[in-house]
Design an enzyme around this catalytic site. Structure first.
Site, short mmCIF file in Angstrom:
data_model
loop_
_atom_site.label_atom_id
_atom_site.label_comp_id
_atom_site.label_asym_id
_atom_site.label_seq_id
_atom_site.Cartn_x
_atom_site.Cartn_y
_atom_site.Cartn_z
CE LYS A 97 31.98 91.08 28.34
NZ LYS A 97 33.26 91.49 27.49
CG HIS A 110 27.15 106.76 29.14
ND1 HIS A 110 26.77 106.44 30.42
CD2 HIS A 110 26.44 105.84 28.36
CE1 HIS A 110 25.92 105.53 30.60
NE2 HIS A 110 25.81 104.95 29.27
NE ARG A 159 35.72 109.50 21.74
CZ ARG A 159 35.64 110.74 22.33
NH1 ARG A 159 34.81 111.23 22.78
NH2 ARG A 159 36.81 111.37 21.92
N1 GLU Z 1 33.73 90.35 24.07
C1 GLU Z 1 34.70 90.99 23.50
C2 GLU Z 1 35.49 91.55 24.56
O1 GLU Z 1 35.46 91.15 25.74
C3 GLU Z 1 34.17 91.78 22.42
C4 GLU Z 1 33.51 93.01 22.74
C5 GLU Z 1 33.02 93.82 21.26
O2 GLU Z 1 33.34 93.31 20.19
O3 GLU Z 1 32.20 94.50 21.50
O4 GLU Z 1 36.40 92.19 24.03
#
Ligand code: GLU
Length: 468
Positions: A104, A62, A64
């Site tokens: 993620k 966090h 940012r």
């Molecule tokens: N899933 C993509 C990555 O692993 C894009 C993530 C995004 O655009 O926030 O970079």
């Protein structure tokens, strides 16, 4: 026994930390995954039965805000995987200097075997759970597509957030990777693949790095294999072909093709959608085991789908001189050591596949400002170009040929701003990690990229008055 993905990422992190003076307590905070939300929720199947679906959202850092990162739909989703991928997002955003922490998400379903109505119910329910726990929001945590998700899912997420979320004015910026018809940004779809090729072009432009590999500088004529011809791989392959490289091999989940003379990747995908497989594609050698493509002859390998594709088991058999990690985590640390020893150069994921999040950043800005990039400047630019042309004609007494005039009066569109800004970001970031690599005599570009990320995150903690 498969290795733990989060431990693998930390192994890379720790290796880079050996070259920094950032203090160990700050490094502990940077390495840690701050929050993981594990959720289970019921979803009705099309036949009326109920299934309990498991999902995650990990917010790694966090330092940012908002945090940023994709949502993956796959049966392989696990806590370790989302933690690892969220950590990669933190470092990736730092390397390309976009102002986000890393996150993620993942849902344990196989989207290829599910109906669209079921996937919509899963996506909307997952989103409402994230809203309930404040794990989504334009200023909190902003998802995007990843393996198994795309524009359609991002549209469902936006719509659910718009209805249920607390923030109505900025709801559009709660998710990126939306279709352009749903306030997405032009160029997001191809951004990760294109970014990987821009990364490769930068590496191939430095004679002192390329010559020792026995290669010529430049992308033209390079023989490339793209294992994992999904969304990212396809756009990487198309961008490479546009720059006169040759795609000699590709793979999908159920097979691979190799053709020394070069493959037409769009024709390959058409053949697969018409026949259900890559088998019998004209003039190419078919490999029933998709992983075997990694060991075929080529100059450059661009693994574009999943993690842990290259391990100690196959690393010694890799013939490529350069590996571009268009996927997240395709080379595990054991393989990385073997490849380095063999002189193979790896362009690390936290730089090479950052194009996606860079363009996501542009989409987020566009959504927050509620205006498209060209709207305020397009006409003015046309007028001022016209004035310059008039002044040149007036001064020289000559009129400018109509074809040049047409070109000069062509005002930029959104895609022009997005492409040039992506190119610029990838160029600046490459310069930064390349310079670190050389100046500090680091073992490889991965160490340089991690070091750059660690020092950037540490300095933002210092700026915030934490760990000064
Ligand atoms: N899933 C993509 C990555 O692993 C894009 C993530 C995004 O655009 O926030 O970079």
């Amino acid at each position: 026994m498969p290795s733990n993905f989060f431990d693998d990422v930390n192994q890379y992190f720790d290796a880079a930390c050996r070259h920094t003076e950032v203090s160990p307590d700050i490094l502990d905070q940077i390495r840690a995954c701050n929050s993981v939300y594990r959720l289970r929720f019921p979803v009705r199947r099309d036949d009326g039965t109920i299934v309990v679906v498991e999902g995650y959202r990990a917010e790694h850092s966090h330092h940012r805000l908002p945090t940023k990162g994709g949502i993956r739909y796959s049966l392989d989703v696990s806590q370790s995987e989302v933690m690892a991928l969220s950590a990669l997002m933190t470092y990736k955003c730092a390397v390309v200097d976009v102002p986000f922490g890393g996150a993620k998400g993942g849902v344990c379903i196989d989207p290829r075997n599910e109906s669209a109505p079921f996937l919509e119910r899963v996506t909307r329910r997952y989103t409402s759970e994230l809203i309930r726990k404040r794990f989504i929001g334009p200023d909190v945590d902003v998802p995007a597509p990843d393996v198994g998700t795309g524009e359609r899912e991002m549209g469902w997420i936006y719509d659910t957030y718009k209805i249920l979320g607390p923030d109505t004015l900025n709801a559009l910026a709660c998710v990126t990777g939306k279709a352009t018809s749903v306030h997405g940004v032009s160029g997001r779809r191809e951004a990760t693949g294109l970014g990987a090729i821009i990364a490769l072009e930068h590496f191939l432009s430095e004679e002192e790095d390329v010559k020792p590999l026995g290669l010529e500088t430049g992308l033209a004529g390079k023989r490339i294999i793209v294992p994992g011809l999904g969304k990212v791989g396809l756009h990487a392959a198309l961008a490479a072909i546009e720059r006169d490289a040759v795609i000699v091999g590709v793979s999908v989940s159920d097979g691979a093709l190799y053709d020394e003379g070069g493959l037409d990747v769009e024709a390959v995908l058409l053949h697969r959608s018409e026949t259900g497989s890559l088998r019998a594609f004209p003039d190419a050698r078919y490999l029933a085991n998709p992983d075997a493509i990694l060991e075929e002859p080529c100059d450059v390998l661009i693994p574009s789908a999943l993690e842990h594709q290259i391990t100690a088991a196959n690393a010694p058999k890799i013939q490529a001189k350069v590996i571009v990690e268009a996927a997240n985590g395709p080379v595990d640390p054991d393989a990385d050591a073997i490849l380095r020893e063999a002189g193979t150069v790896v362009l690390p994921d936290i730089y090479a596949n950052a194009g996606g999040v860079v363009v996501s950043y542009f989409e987020w800005i566009k959504n927050l400002s509620h205006v498209s990039f060209e709207r305020m400047t397009r006409r003015y630019q046309q007028i001022s170009n016209n004035r310059i042309l008039d002044a040149i004609s007036h001064l020289t007494g000559k009129s400018i040929p109509p074809e040049d005039t047409a070109l000069l009066l062509q005002a930029p569109n959104e895609i022009d701003f997005v492409r040039t800004a992506l190119e610029n970001t990838m160029a600046i970031s490459y310069e930064k990690i390349h310079e670190l690599w050389k100046r500090r005599s680091l073992p490889d570009l991965r160490t340089a990229a991690y070091l750059s990320a660690v020092e950037s995150v540490a300095s933002s903690y210092a700026l915030d008055g934490i760990f000064p």
